[in-house]
Scaffold this motif. Structure first.
Motif, PDB file in Angstrom:
ATOM      1  N   UNK A  33       0.813  -1.068  -0.123  1.00  7.01           N
ATOM      2  CA  UNK A  33       0.148  -0.187   0.035  1.00  7.01           C
ATOM      3  C   UNK A  33       0.810   1.289   0.064  1.00  7.01           C
ATOM      4  N   UNK A  34       1.979   1.290   0.872  1.00  2.00           N
ATOM      5  CA  UNK A  34       2.869   2.404   0.645  1.00  2.00           C
ATOM      6  C   UNK A  34       3.319   2.606  -0.602  1.00  2.00           C
ATOM      7  N   UNK A  35       3.830   1.482  -1.216  1.00  2.00           N
ATOM      8  CA  UNK A  35       4.562   1.502  -2.500  1.00  2.00           C
ATOM      9  C   UNK A  35       3.491   2.113  -3.379  1.00  2.00           C
ATOM     10  N   UNK A  36       2.316   1.630  -3.527  1.00  2.00           N
ATOM     11  CA  UNK A  36       1.086   2.024  -4.680  1.00  2.00           C
ATOM     12  C   UNK A  36       0.951   3.458  -4.283  1.00  2.00           C
ATOM     13  N   UNK A  37       0.811   3.884  -3.154  1.00  2.00           N
ATOM     14  CA  UNK A  37       0.550   5.614  -3.048  1.00  2.00           C
ATOM     15  C   UNK A  37       1.907   6.537  -3.115  1.00  2.00           C
ATOM     16  N   UNK A  38       3.094   5.924  -3.156  1.00  2.00           N
ATOM     17  CA  UNK A  38       4.258   6.729  -3.246  1.00  2.00           C
ATOM     18  C   UNK A  38       5.134   6.710  -4.427  1.00  2.00           C
ATOM     19  N   UNK A  39       4.669   5.596  -5.330  1.00  2.00           N
ATOM     20  CA  UNK A  39       5.516   5.518  -6.703  1.00  2.00           C
ATOM     21  C   UNK A  39       5.180   6.460  -7.758  1.00  2.00           C
ATOM     22  N   UNK A  40       4.006   6.937  -7.491  1.00  3.41           N
ATOM     23  CA  UNK A  40       3.275   7.799  -8.674  1.00  3.41           C
ATOM     24  C   UNK A  40       2.861   7.132  -9.907  1.00  3.41           C
ATOM     25  N   UNK A  41       2.563   5.785  -9.722  1.00  3.64           N
ATOM     26  CA  UNK A  41       2.306   5.115 -10.941  1.00  3.64           C
ATOM     27  C   UNK A  41       0.705   5.421 -11.002  1.00  3.64           C
ATOM     28  N   UNK A  42      -0.092   5.861 -10.141  1.00  8.63           N
ATOM     29  CA  UNK A  42      -1.541   5.933 -10.253  1.00  8.63           C
ATOM     30  C   UNK A  42      -1.619   7.412 -11.285  1.00  8.63           C
ATOM     31  N   UNK A  43      -0.848   8.115 -11.372  1.00  5.20           N
ATOM     32  CA  UNK A  43      -0.805   9.113 -12.386  1.00  5.20           C
ATOM     33  C   UNK A  43      -0.279   8.786 -13.806  1.00  5.20           C
ATOM     34  N   UNK A  44       0.822   7.835 -13.765  1.00  2.00           N
ATOM     35  CA  UNK A  44       1.237   7.266 -15.062  1.00  2.00           C
ATOM     36  C   UNK A  44       0.502   6.338 -15.788  1.00  2.00           C
ATOM     37  N   UNK A  45      -0.194   5.187 -14.992  1.00  4.54           N
ATOM     38  CA  UNK A  45      -0.501   4.044 -15.488  1.00  4.54           C
ATOM     39  C   UNK A  45      -2.069   4.041 -15.613  1.00  4.54           C
ATOM     40  N   UNK A  46      -2.747   4.850 -14.537  1.00  5.71           N
ATOM     41  CA  UNK A  46      -4.068   4.699 -14.594  1.00  5.71           C
ATOM     42  C   UNK A  46      -4.551   5.707 -15.796  1.00  5.71           C
ATOM     43  N   UNK A  47      -5.629   5.026 -16.783  1.00  9.55           N
ATOM     44  CA  UNK A  47      -6.126   6.015 -17.518  1.00  9.55           C
ATOM     45  C   UNK A  47      -6.818   7.403 -17.197  1.00  9.55           C
ATOM     46  N   UNK A  48      -7.396   7.468 -15.879  1.00  8.91           N
ATOM     47  CA  UNK A  48      -8.023   8.376 -15.592  1.00  8.91           C
ATOM     48  C   UNK A  48      -7.168   9.384 -14.803  1.00  8.91           C
ATOM     49  N   UNK A  49      -5.846   9.122 -14.633  1.00 10.58           N
ATOM     50  CA  UNK A  49      -4.938  10.033 -14.189  1.00 10.58           C
ATOM     51  C   UNK A  49      -5.155  10.252 -12.845  1.00 10.58           C
ATOM     52  N   UNK A  80     -12.733   6.893 -26.151  1.00  5.96           N
ATOM     53  CA  UNK A  80     -11.368   7.420 -26.242  1.00  5.96           C
ATOM     54  C   UNK A  80     -11.463   8.817 -25.203  1.00  5.96           C
ATOM     55  N   UNK A  81     -10.578   8.850 -24.188  1.00  3.74           N
ATOM     56  CA  UNK A  81     -10.644   9.925 -23.164  1.00  3.74           C
ATOM     57  C   UNK A  81     -10.425  11.212 -23.642  1.00  3.74           C
ATOM     58  N   UNK A  82     -11.176  12.186 -23.648  1.00  3.67           N
ATOM     59  CA  UNK A  82     -10.726  13.528 -24.003  1.00  3.67           C
ATOM     60  C   UNK A  82      -9.293  14.167 -23.335  1.00  3.67           C
ATOM     61  N   UNK A  83      -8.958  13.862 -22.091  1.00  2.00           N
ATOM     62  CA  UNK A  83      -7.842  14.542 -21.384  1.00  2.00           C
ATOM     63  C   UNK A  83      -6.596  14.117 -21.893  1.00  2.00           C
ATOM     64  N   UNK A  84      -6.627  12.674 -22.172  1.00  2.00           N
ATOM     65  CA  UNK A  84      -5.232  12.214 -22.607  1.00  2.00           C
ATOM     66  C   UNK A  84      -5.243  11.489 -23.711  1.00  2.00           C
ATOM     67  N   UNK A  85      -6.522  10.966 -24.289  1.00  2.00           N
ATOM     68  CA  UNK A  85      -6.457  10.372 -25.871  1.00  2.00           C
ATOM     69  C   UNK A  85      -6.333   8.805 -25.496  1.00  2.00           C
ATOM     70  N   UNK A  86      -6.269   8.368 -24.342  1.00  2.00           N
ATOM     71  CA  UNK A  86      -6.264   6.747 -24.147  1.00  2.00           C
ATOM     72  C   UNK A  86      -7.661   6.445 -24.500  1.00  2.00           C
ATOM     73  N   UNK A  87      -7.526   5.114 -24.768  1.00  2.00           N
ATOM     74  CA  UNK A  87      -8.767   4.333 -25.369  1.00  2.00           C
ATOM     75  C   UNK A  87      -9.082   3.237 -24.210  1.00  2.00           C
ATOM     76  N   UNK A  88     -10.333   3.216 -23.792  1.00  2.00           N
ATOM     77  CA  UNK A  88     -10.679   2.094 -22.766  1.00  2.00           C
ATOM     78  C   UNK A  88     -11.803   1.495 -23.139  1.00  2.00           C
ATOM     79  N   UNK A  89     -12.162   0.519 -22.443  1.00  2.00           N
ATOM     80  CA  UNK A  89     -13.478  -0.493 -22.658  1.00  2.00           C
ATOM     81  C   UNK A  89     -14.175  -0.339 -21.430  1.00  2.00           C
ATOM     82  N   UNK A  90     -15.501   0.197 -21.693  1.00  2.00           N
ATOM     83  CA  UNK A  90     -16.312   0.656 -20.492  1.00  2.00           C
ATOM     84  C   UNK A  90     -17.786  -0.234 -20.579  1.00  2.00           C
ATOM     85  N   UNK A  91     -18.252  -0.696 -19.661  1.00  2.00           N
ATOM     86  CA  UNK A  91     -19.407  -1.561 -19.535  1.00  2.00           C
ATOM     87  C   UNK A  91     -20.597  -0.855 -19.364  1.00  2.00           C
ATOM     88  N   UNK A  92     -21.747  -0.907 -20.200  1.00  2.00           N
ATOM     89  CA  UNK A  92     -22.987  -0.040 -20.311  1.00  2.00           C
ATOM     90  C   UNK A  92     -23.909  -0.799 -19.397  1.00  2.00           C
TER      91      UNK A  92
END
Length: 150
Positions: A33-49, A80-92
């Motif tokens: 949990x410490x690593x997840x919150x301090x590495x900064x990957x939530x900004x880089x890897x998560x499509x939502x930023x 296709x997300x507007x803010x960063x152009x990444x494409x994701x699949x979303x359930x309806x």
């Protein structure tokens, strides 16, 4: 003279604070949990930023087959997300709600509530559609609102 067995232990002394501090700082990275919150990957890897919701444009409608032992085609959309152009699949969600969504519509997408993990029998889908063209999908489903003409 007694026979003393010395083991590796925490250093305890008046001047041991620096050693304790450095060791603790190094070993905290073993905590997931410490690593997840301090590495900064939530900004880089998560499509939502790092945000909870995100707007995007519908690229195509897709049907995803459910995992075994279920047999169904789960209705989803490629967005296709507007803010960063990444494409994701979303359930309806809900029965027949795919009919309210057209290609090139602006949709609001949220997570599934499983911290980036897929939900249920839908493989690889981590997001769901919440709004279409600024109108809630639930309101359209319950026929409380109509989708605006554009």
């Amino acid at each position: 003279m007694g026979n003393h067995v010395y083991t590796m232990a925490k250093c305890r002394g008046q001047v041991a604070a620096r050693k304790l501090h450095i060791t603790r700082r190094a070993n905290r990275w073993a905590d997931k949990n410490y690593k997840k919150s301090h590495l900064g990957t939530q900004w880089k890897c998560n499509p939502f930023g790092g945000t909870s919701h995100c707007k995007g444009i519908v690229v195509e409608k897709v049907g995803i087959e459910a995992k075994q032992p279920n047999s169904a085609i789960r209705k989803s959309v490629r967005v296709q997300l507007i803010k960063n152009g990444k494409k994701i699949t979303a359930f309806v969600p809900r029965d027949g709600c795919l009919n309210f969504i057209d290609e090139n519509d602006e949709v609001l997408v949220a997570g599934f509530g499983r911290s980036g993990h897929a939900k249920g029998d839908i493989p690889g889908v981590r997001f769901k559609v919440v709004k279409v063209a600024g109108v809630g999908l639930l309101a359209l489903f319950k026929e409380k609102k109509e989708k605006p003409r554009s």
